[in-house]
Motif scaffolding. Structure first.
Motif, PDB file in Angstrom:
ATOM      1  N   TRP A  15      -4.771  -1.421  -1.548  1.00 34.34           N
ATOM      2  CA  TRP A  15      -4.243  -1.517  -0.186  1.00 34.34           C
ATOM      3  C   TRP A  15      -3.690  -0.161   0.231  1.00 34.34           C
ATOM      4  CZ3 TRP A  15      -3.654  -5.590   3.244  1.00 34.34           C
ATOM      5  CH2 TRP A  15      -2.774  -5.392   4.300  1.00 34.34           C
ATOM      6  N   TRP A  16      -4.239   0.384   1.306  1.00 24.91           N
ATOM      7  CA  TRP A  16      -3.744   1.643   1.841  1.00 24.91           C
ATOM      8  C   TRP A  16      -3.035   1.371   3.167  1.00 24.91           C
ATOM      9  CZ3 TRP A  16      -8.807   2.510  -0.378  1.00 24.91           C
ATOM     10  CH2 TRP A  16      -8.765   3.379  -1.460  1.00 24.91           C
ATOM     11  N   LEU A  17      -1.846   1.898   3.331  1.00 21.69           N
ATOM     12  CA  LEU A  17      -1.105   1.751   4.580  1.00 21.69           C
ATOM     13  C   LEU A  17      -1.379   2.941   5.477  1.00 21.69           C
ATOM     14  CD1 LEU A  17       2.289   0.528   3.148  1.00 21.69           C
ATOM     15  CD2 LEU A  17       0.426  -0.824   4.106  1.00 21.69           C
ATOM     16  N   ALA A  18      -1.618   2.649   6.730  1.00 21.10           N
ATOM     17  CA  ALA A  18      -1.955   3.714   7.671  1.00 21.10           C
ATOM     18  C   ALA A  18      -0.838   3.905   8.690  1.00 21.10           C
ATOM     19  CB  ALA A  18      -3.255   3.387   8.379  1.00 21.10           C
ATOM     20  N   VAL A  21       1.607  -0.556  12.252  1.00 21.15           N
ATOM     21  CA  VAL A  21       0.463  -1.349  12.681  1.00 21.15           C
ATOM     22  C   VAL A  21       0.511  -1.508  14.185  1.00 21.15           C
ATOM     23  CG1 VAL A  21      -0.670  -3.573  12.490  1.00 21.15           C
ATOM     24  CG2 VAL A  21       0.462  -2.576  10.495  1.00 21.15           C
ATOM     25  N   SER A  22      -0.619  -1.299  14.832  1.00 17.71           N
ATOM     26  CA  SER A  22      -0.703  -1.447  16.277  1.00 17.71           C
ATOM     27  C   SER A  22      -2.009  -2.115  16.633  1.00 17.71           C
ATOM     28  CB  SER A  22      -0.617  -0.086  16.978  1.00 17.71           C
ATOM     29  OG  SER A  22      -0.923  -0.228  18.346  1.00 17.71           O
ATOM     30  N   ALA A  23      -1.941  -3.117  17.509  1.00 21.25           N
ATOM     31  CA  ALA A  23      -3.155  -3.801  17.925  1.00 21.25           C
ATOM     32  C   ALA A  23      -4.044  -2.879  18.735  1.00 21.25           C
ATOM     33  CB  ALA A  23      -2.788  -5.040  18.748  1.00 21.25           C
ATOM     34  N   GLN A  24      -3.497  -1.813  19.274  1.00 21.26           N
ATOM     35  CA  GLN A  24      -4.274  -0.901  20.094  1.00 21.26           C
ATOM     36  C   GLN A  24      -4.895   0.217  19.256  1.00 21.26           C
ATOM     37  OE1 GLN A  24      -4.683  -1.589  23.148  1.00 21.26           O
ATOM     38  NE2 GLN A  24      -3.050  -3.009  23.651  1.00 21.26           N
ATOM     39  N   SER A  25      -4.522   0.342  17.994  1.00 20.23           N
ATOM     40  CA  SER A  25      -4.962   1.469  17.183  1.00 20.23           C
ATOM     41  C   SER A  25      -6.240   1.132  16.448  1.00 20.23           C
ATOM     42  CB  SER A  25      -3.878   1.848  16.181  1.00 20.23           C
ATOM     43  OG  SER A  25      -3.796   0.871  15.170  1.00 20.23           O
ATOM     44  N   LYS A  26      -6.709   2.072  15.640  1.00 23.83           N
ATOM     45  CA  LYS A  26      -7.897   1.875  14.822  1.00 23.83           C
ATOM     46  C   LYS A  26      -7.562   1.186  13.513  1.00 23.83           C
ATOM     47  CE  LYS A  26     -10.818   3.992  17.559  1.00 23.83           C
ATOM     48  NZ  LYS A  26     -11.979   3.324  18.167  1.00 23.83           N
ATOM     49  N   SER A  27      -6.324   0.784  13.327  1.00 27.63           N
ATOM     50  CA  SER A  27      -5.910   0.166  12.071  1.00 27.63           C
ATOM     51  C   SER A  27      -6.418  -1.271  12.010  1.00 27.63           C
ATOM     52  CB  SER A  27      -4.385   0.199  11.956  1.00 27.63           C
ATOM     53  OG  SER A  27      -3.959  -0.436  10.776  1.00 27.63           O
ATOM     54  N   LEU A  72      -9.516  -3.293  -0.621  1.00 22.43           N
ATOM     55  CA  LEU A  72      -9.025  -3.867   0.626  1.00 22.43           C
ATOM     56  C   LEU A  72      -8.214  -2.805   1.351  1.00 22.43           C
ATOM     57  CD1 LEU A  72      -8.753  -6.341   2.457  1.00 22.43           C
ATOM     58  CD2 LEU A  72      -6.713  -6.971   1.171  1.00 22.43           C
ATOM     59  N   HIS A  73      -8.662  -2.433   2.543  1.00 19.81           N
ATOM     60  CA  HIS A  73      -8.023  -1.358   3.302  1.00 19.81           C
ATOM     61  C   HIS A  73      -7.240  -1.914   4.492  1.00 19.81           C
ATOM     62  CE1 HIS A  73     -10.219   1.915   1.292  1.00 19.81           C
ATOM     63  NE2 HIS A  73     -11.266   1.111   1.319  1.00 19.81           N
ATOM     64  N   GLN A  74      -6.132  -1.265   4.784  1.00 23.29           N
ATOM     65  CA  GLN A  74      -5.434  -1.466   6.048  1.00 23.29           C
ATOM     66  C   GLN A  74      -5.378  -0.093   6.703  1.00 23.29           C
ATOM     67  OE1 GLN A  74      -3.940  -4.280   7.641  1.00 23.29           O
ATOM     68  NE2 GLN A  74      -3.873  -2.837   9.322  1.00 23.29           N
ATOM     69  N   GLY A  75      -6.272   0.131   7.672  1.00 27.14           N
ATOM     70  CA  GLY A  75      -6.341   1.446   8.280  1.00 27.14           C
ATOM     71  C   GLY A  75      -7.668   1.649   8.976  1.00 27.14           C
ATOM     72  N   PRO A  76      -7.984   2.890   9.326  1.00 24.09           N
ATOM     73  CA  PRO A  76      -9.227   3.175  10.053  1.00 24.09           C
ATOM     74  C   PRO A  76     -10.443   3.077   9.153  1.00 24.09           C
ATOM     75  CG  PRO A  76      -8.076   5.217   9.554  1.00 24.09           C
ATOM     76  CD  PRO A  76      -7.154   4.097   9.139  1.00 24.09           C
ATOM     77  N   PHE A  77     -11.599   2.979   9.786  1.00 16.87           N
ATOM     78  CA  PHE A  77     -12.893   2.978   9.098  1.00 16.87           C
ATOM     79  C   PHE A  77     -13.691   4.190   9.548  1.00 16.87           C
ATOM     80  CE2 PHE A  77     -17.430   2.095   9.088  1.00 16.87           C
ATOM     81  CZ  PHE A  77     -17.643   1.641   7.804  1.00 16.87           C
ATOM     82  N   PRO A  78     -14.323   4.920   8.592  1.00 16.08           N
ATOM     83  CA  PRO A  78     -14.250   4.743   7.141  1.00 16.08           C
ATOM     84  C   PRO A  78     -12.905   5.215   6.593  1.00 16.08           C
ATOM     85  CG  PRO A  78     -15.536   6.683   7.652  1.00 16.08           C
ATOM     86  CD  PRO A  78     -15.231   6.017   8.963  1.00 16.08           C
ATOM     87  N   ALA A  79     -12.640   4.887   5.333  1.00 18.75           N
ATOM     88  CA  ALA A  79     -11.367   5.247   4.717  1.00 18.75           C
ATOM     89  C   ALA A  79     -11.233   6.760   4.640  1.00 18.75           C
ATOM     90  CB  ALA A  79     -11.264   4.638   3.321  1.00 18.75           C
ATOM     91  N   GLN A  80     -10.027   7.247   4.910  1.00 21.34           N
ATOM     92  CA  GLN A  80      -9.756   8.677   4.863  1.00 21.34           C
ATOM     93  C   GLN A  80      -9.165   9.057   3.511  1.00 21.34           C
ATOM     94  OE1 GLN A  80     -10.749  10.490   7.566  1.00 21.34           O
ATOM     95  NE2 GLN A  80     -11.457   8.508   8.343  1.00 21.34           N
TER      96      GLN A  80
END
Length: 335
Positions: A15-18, A21-27, A72-80
Motif C-alpha cells: 500500500w502506497w500513500l499518495a 485523498v481527494s475525489a478530484q485528484s488522480k488518487s 495494492l496501490h493508493q495513488g496515481p496510475f501508473p505507480a511512481q
C-alpha cells in the motif's frame, strides 16, 4: 473455503500513500500484477521464434496455477517511484475479499509480513476458473462539488485472477461482478473469457459494463489510462455498457500494455462519492504473421529440401530395381 489454504496463489499487497485523498485528484485504489507479461502468450513477440512461442505457451499453462504477486496501490496510475510507504493503520481500514468460481466468498485478512502484506489464494488443486479479488476503503468526508455539503468518499479496486490448475480450458465463462452489497460501484468486462479474465486484445472491440448497487449505471463517465500515457474517456449507454477498442498494446519494456479503467459516481441522495477501478492487460492482436516471416521461410526451404531428397531417393531406388530386373531377364534369356 479450500482456496484460502496454504500453498496456492500468493498475493503480496503493498500500500502506497499518495498524500491527502481527494475525489478530484488522480488518487485511486488499484491492483497491479507483478510481471504481467508472464500471463500472456508471446506469439506476437518479434524476439521469439515459433519454438520459443510454443514453450512459452506451456509455461503459461503452468503459471496460471502457480502463486502470483500483486500490489495494492493508493495513488496515481501508473505507480511512481518512491510513491510512499506502507501505513499499517491505513491498511487496517481496507477490506479485501475474494470470490471463487463457484460463487463462495471469503474475506481476506491483511497481515504485515516484512515490507508487504501477504495473502495466499487459492491452493494449487483448487477449482479452475476466474477468482474475483475486491478491495474497499473510505477516505472521510469532503465537499466534492463545492455546494457546501460534504460527501463520504469510497474507493474500490477490483482484479480478476485466472487460476488454471495447469489447464486453461476449464472454468468456462462467467460474469465478473460482485453482489451489489459488496462493491456498490463496479466496473469490469461483461464476461471473463476462458483464456484469462484480464486479457484484452488490441484493435478489437471489447464490451464492458458499469453497475451501481446492482443496477446498470447509464451516462457514467469512464476514464481509461495506459502506462505510456494514452488515455480516453467513454460514456456508458442506457444499459450501463460501453465498448472500447484498445490501441496501445506494447509497453516500453514488454510485449503488452497495462490499462486502468476508472469510473466515479456522485450519489447526492445518500451523500456519497464512489470511485472504482479495474486493470486490464492488453495484448497485441493475433496473429501478426510478419513476425514469423524468417521462421516460415526457413521451415519452408527445409521442407522443400526434404521433399526433393525423398523424391531423389525414391527415383534412385526405382532405377536400381529396374536395372536388377533387366539383368535378371538377360540371364534368363541366355539360359
Amino acid at each position: 473455503m479450500d482456496f484460502l489454504k496454504t500453498g496456492g496463489l500468493a498475493l503480496v499487497l503493498l500500500w502506497w500513500l499518495a498524500g491527502p485523498v481527494s475525489a478530484q485528484s488522480k488518487s485511486v485504489l488499484w491492483w497491479e500484477l507483478e510481471h504481467p507479461a508472464r500471463y500472456v502468450n508471446g506469439y506476437n513477440d518479434p524476439a521469439r521464434d515459433i519454438w520459443e512461442v510454443r514453450n512459452e505457451a506451456e509455461l503459461l499453462r503452468q503459471r496460471l496455477g502457480q502463486p502470483k504477486r500483486l500490489l495494492l496501490h493508493q495513488g496515481p496510475f501508473p505507480a511512481q517511484e518512491g510513491q510512499g510507504t506502507q501505513d499499517a493503520v491505513q491498511l487496517r481500514q481496507v477490506r479485501v475479499w475474494i470470490t471463487g468460481p463457484n460463487g463462495d466468498q471469503q474475506d481476506v485478512s491483511l497481515q504485515n509480513s516484512g515490507g508487504g502484506i501477504e495473502i495466499e489464494v487459492p491452493q494449487e488443486d483448487a477449482a479452475s476458473g476466474i477468482y474475483l479479488l475486491g478491495s474497499h476503503s473510505t477516505a472521510g468526508w469532503q465537499d466534492v462539488d463545492g455546494d457546501g455539503a460534504k460527501e463520504q468518499i469510497h474507493y474500490y479496486g477490483k482484479f480478476l485472477l485466472r487460476h488454471g490448475s495447469n489447464d486453461v480450458s476449464n472454468g468456462g465463462e462467467r460474469e465478473v461482478f460482485f453482489p451489489a452489497g459488496d462493491m456498490p460501484l463496479e466496473i469490469g468486462p461483461v464476461q471473463a473469457s476462458r483464456y484469462s479474465g484480464i486479457i484484452q486484445i488490441a484493435h478489437r472491440p471489447h464490451a464492458m459494463a458499469v453497475s451501481y448497487r446492482g443496477e446498470p449505471l447509464a451516462d457514467a463517465e469512464v476514464t481509461v489510462l495506459t502506462e505510456r500515457g494514452w488515455q480516453t474517456r467513454l460514456t456508458t449507454g442506457s444499459g450501463g455498457r460501453f465498448e472500447i477498442v484498445p490501441v496501445a498494446s506494447r509497453g516500453a519494456d514488454r510485449n503488452c500494455e497495462l490499462y486502468l479503467y476508472i469510473v466515479s459516481h456522485h450519489d447526492r441522495q445518500r451523500g456519497e462519492y464512489h470511485i472504482a477501478t479495474i486493470p486490464m492487460i492488453v495484448d497485441p492482436p493475433w496473429p501478426e504473421w510478419s513476425h514469423y516471416t524468417t521462421t516460415f521461410i526457413t521451415w519452408g526451404l527445409a521442407g522443400t529440401l526434404f521433399s526433393a531428397l525423398l523424391a531423389f531417393g525414391l527415383i534412385q531406388r526405382r532405377r536400381r530395381r529396374n536395372l536388377a530386373r533387366l539383368a535378371h531377364f538377360k540371364e534368363a534369356s541366355c539360359v
